[in-house]
Design a protein around this motif. Sequence first.
Motif, PDB file in Angstrom:
ATOM      1  N   GLN A   1       6.765  24.388  10.074  1.00 37.82           N
ATOM      2  CA  GLN A   1       7.206  23.091   9.602  1.00 37.82           C
ATOM      3  C   GLN A   1       6.290  22.011  10.149  1.00 37.82           C
ATOM      4  O   GLN A   1       5.831  22.098  11.280  1.00 37.82           O
ATOM      5  N   LEU A   2       6.027  20.999   9.326  1.00 41.77           N
ATOM      6  CA  LEU A   2       5.182  19.889   9.731  1.00 41.77           C
ATOM      7  C   LEU A   2       5.945  18.584   9.645  1.00 41.77           C
ATOM      8  O   LEU A   2       6.764  18.373   8.759  1.00 41.77           O
ATOM      9  N   GLN A   3       5.617  17.673  10.552  1.00 45.85           N
ATOM     10  CA  GLN A   3       6.026  16.280  10.435  1.00 45.85           C
ATOM     11  C   GLN A   3       4.754  15.460  10.243  1.00 45.85           C
ATOM     12  O   GLN A   3       3.777  15.661  10.953  1.00 45.85           O
ATOM     13  N   LEU A   4       4.785  14.556   9.278  1.00 43.06           N
ATOM     14  CA  LEU A   4       3.605  13.765   8.932  1.00 43.06           C
ATOM     15  C   LEU A   4       3.889  12.292   9.137  1.00 43.06           C
ATOM     16  O   LEU A   4       4.975  11.811   8.771  1.00 43.06           O
ATOM     17  N   ALA A   5       2.906  11.580   9.686  1.00 46.13           N
ATOM     18  CA  ALA A   5       3.071  10.148   9.914  1.00 46.13           C
ATOM     19  C   ALA A   5       1.794   9.422   9.521  1.00 46.13           C
ATOM     20  O   ALA A   5       0.731   9.683  10.090  1.00 46.13           O
ATOM     21  N   GLU A   6       1.906   8.518   8.548  1.00 44.50           N
ATOM     22  CA  GLU A   6       0.763   7.738   8.096  1.00 44.50           C
ATOM     23  C   GLU A   6       0.617   6.468   8.933  1.00 44.50           C
ATOM     24  O   GLU A   6       1.591   5.939   9.466  1.00 44.50           O
ATOM     25  N   SER A   7      -0.605   5.970   8.983  1.00 40.67           N
ATOM     26  CA  SER A   7      -0.889   4.683   9.605  1.00 40.67           C
ATOM     27  C   SER A   7      -2.142   4.114   8.959  1.00 40.67           C
ATOM     28  O   SER A   7      -2.866   4.820   8.257  1.00 40.67           O
ATOM     29  N   GLY A   8      -2.382   2.838   9.202  1.00 41.19           N
ATOM     30  CA  GLY A   8      -3.601   2.213   8.722  1.00 41.19           C
ATOM     31  C   GLY A   8      -3.453   1.326   7.510  1.00 41.19           C
ATOM     32  O   GLY A   8      -4.424   0.725   7.051  1.00 41.19           O
ATOM     33  N   GLY A   9      -2.244   1.245   6.974  1.00 38.71           N
ATOM     34  CA  GLY A   9      -2.042   0.361   5.828  1.00 38.71           C
ATOM     35  C   GLY A   9      -2.137  -1.100   6.225  1.00 38.71           C
ATOM     36  O   GLY A   9      -2.195  -1.448   7.403  1.00 38.71           O
ATOM     37  N   GLY A  10      -2.170  -1.970   5.232  1.00 39.84           N
ATOM     38  CA  GLY A  10      -2.246  -3.392   5.507  1.00 39.84           C
ATOM     39  C   GLY A  10      -2.568  -4.178   4.258  1.00 39.84           C
ATOM     40  O   GLY A  10      -2.520  -3.642   3.143  1.00 39.84           O
ATOM     41  N   SER A  11      -2.904  -5.437   4.449  1.00 41.18           N
ATOM     42  CA  SER A  11      -3.240  -6.342   3.351  1.00 41.18           C
ATOM     43  C   SER A  11      -4.707  -6.719   3.445  1.00 41.18           C
ATOM     44  O   SER A  11      -5.162  -7.157   4.506  1.00 41.18           O
ATOM     45  N   VAL A  12      -5.424  -6.551   2.348  1.00 44.30           N
ATOM     46  CA  VAL A  12      -6.844  -6.887   2.307  1.00 44.30           C
ATOM     47  C   VAL A  12      -7.164  -7.576   0.992  1.00 44.30           C
ATOM     48  O   VAL A  12      -6.401  -7.495   0.028  1.00 44.30           O
ATOM     49  N   GLU A  13      -8.308  -8.211   0.946  1.00 38.04           N
ATOM     50  CA  GLU A  13      -8.785  -8.810  -0.292  1.00 38.04           C
ATOM     51  C   GLU A  13      -9.572  -7.773  -1.093  1.00 38.04           C
ATOM     52  O   GLU A  13     -10.147  -6.831  -0.535  1.00 38.04           O
ATOM     53  N   ALA A  14      -9.606  -7.973  -2.364  1.00 37.53           N
ATOM     54  CA  ALA A  14     -10.329  -7.067  -3.256  1.00 37.53           C
ATOM     55  C   ALA A  14     -11.779  -6.909  -2.814  1.00 37.53           C
ATOM     56  O   ALA A  14     -12.413  -7.881  -2.369  1.00 37.53           O
ATOM     57  N   GLY A  15     -12.276  -5.690  -2.918  1.00 40.68           N
ATOM     58  CA  GLY A  15     -13.639  -5.381  -2.523  1.00 40.68           C
ATOM     59  C   GLY A  15     -13.775  -4.844  -1.117  1.00 40.68           C
ATOM     60  O   GLY A  15     -14.815  -4.269  -0.768  1.00 40.68           O
ATOM     61  N   ASN A  16     -12.735  -5.019  -0.323  1.00 46.24           N
ATOM     62  CA  ASN A  16     -12.765  -4.547   1.061  1.00 46.24           C
ATOM     63  C   ASN A  16     -12.338  -3.090   1.164  1.00 46.24           C
ATOM     64  O   ASN A  16     -12.045  -2.439   0.158  1.00 46.24           O
TER      65      ASN A  16
END
Length: 125
Positions: A1-16
């Motif tokens: 069994q695995l537990q998964l945790a995402e990180s690194g999301g956020g708000s950016v401007e187009a092109g970034n």
Amino acid sequence: QLQLAESGGGSVEAGNSLRLSCKASGRHFRNYSMSWFRQPPGKERVFVGGIGWNGAGTAYSASVKGRFTVSRDITNNSAFLQMDGLRPDDTAVYYCAATPMASAETLEQLTPSYWGQGTQVTVSG
């Protein structure tokens, strides 16, 4: 069994760019193919890209091919989604997912066994 945790999301401007990480805990991470899905506001969750369980192949949806890159680090039980050239229509909640021992080209059709909780990506402009 695995537990998964995402990180690194956020708000950016187009092109970034943004780089999402998915940290897995549990056993036998190396036996799982890793994929990324996203769910835009008011829409269904769709496949973005994935990497085979042995790391030998990758697959991408047409909308992100050439802009996004999936990778994994077996040693650190992690998977990554590098997103370059972001556009407003990339705005979504992004999920990582694990599928046992699948080739990359089958990941879009298969239902993953494990999912992360999701991380929000918002692209403006």
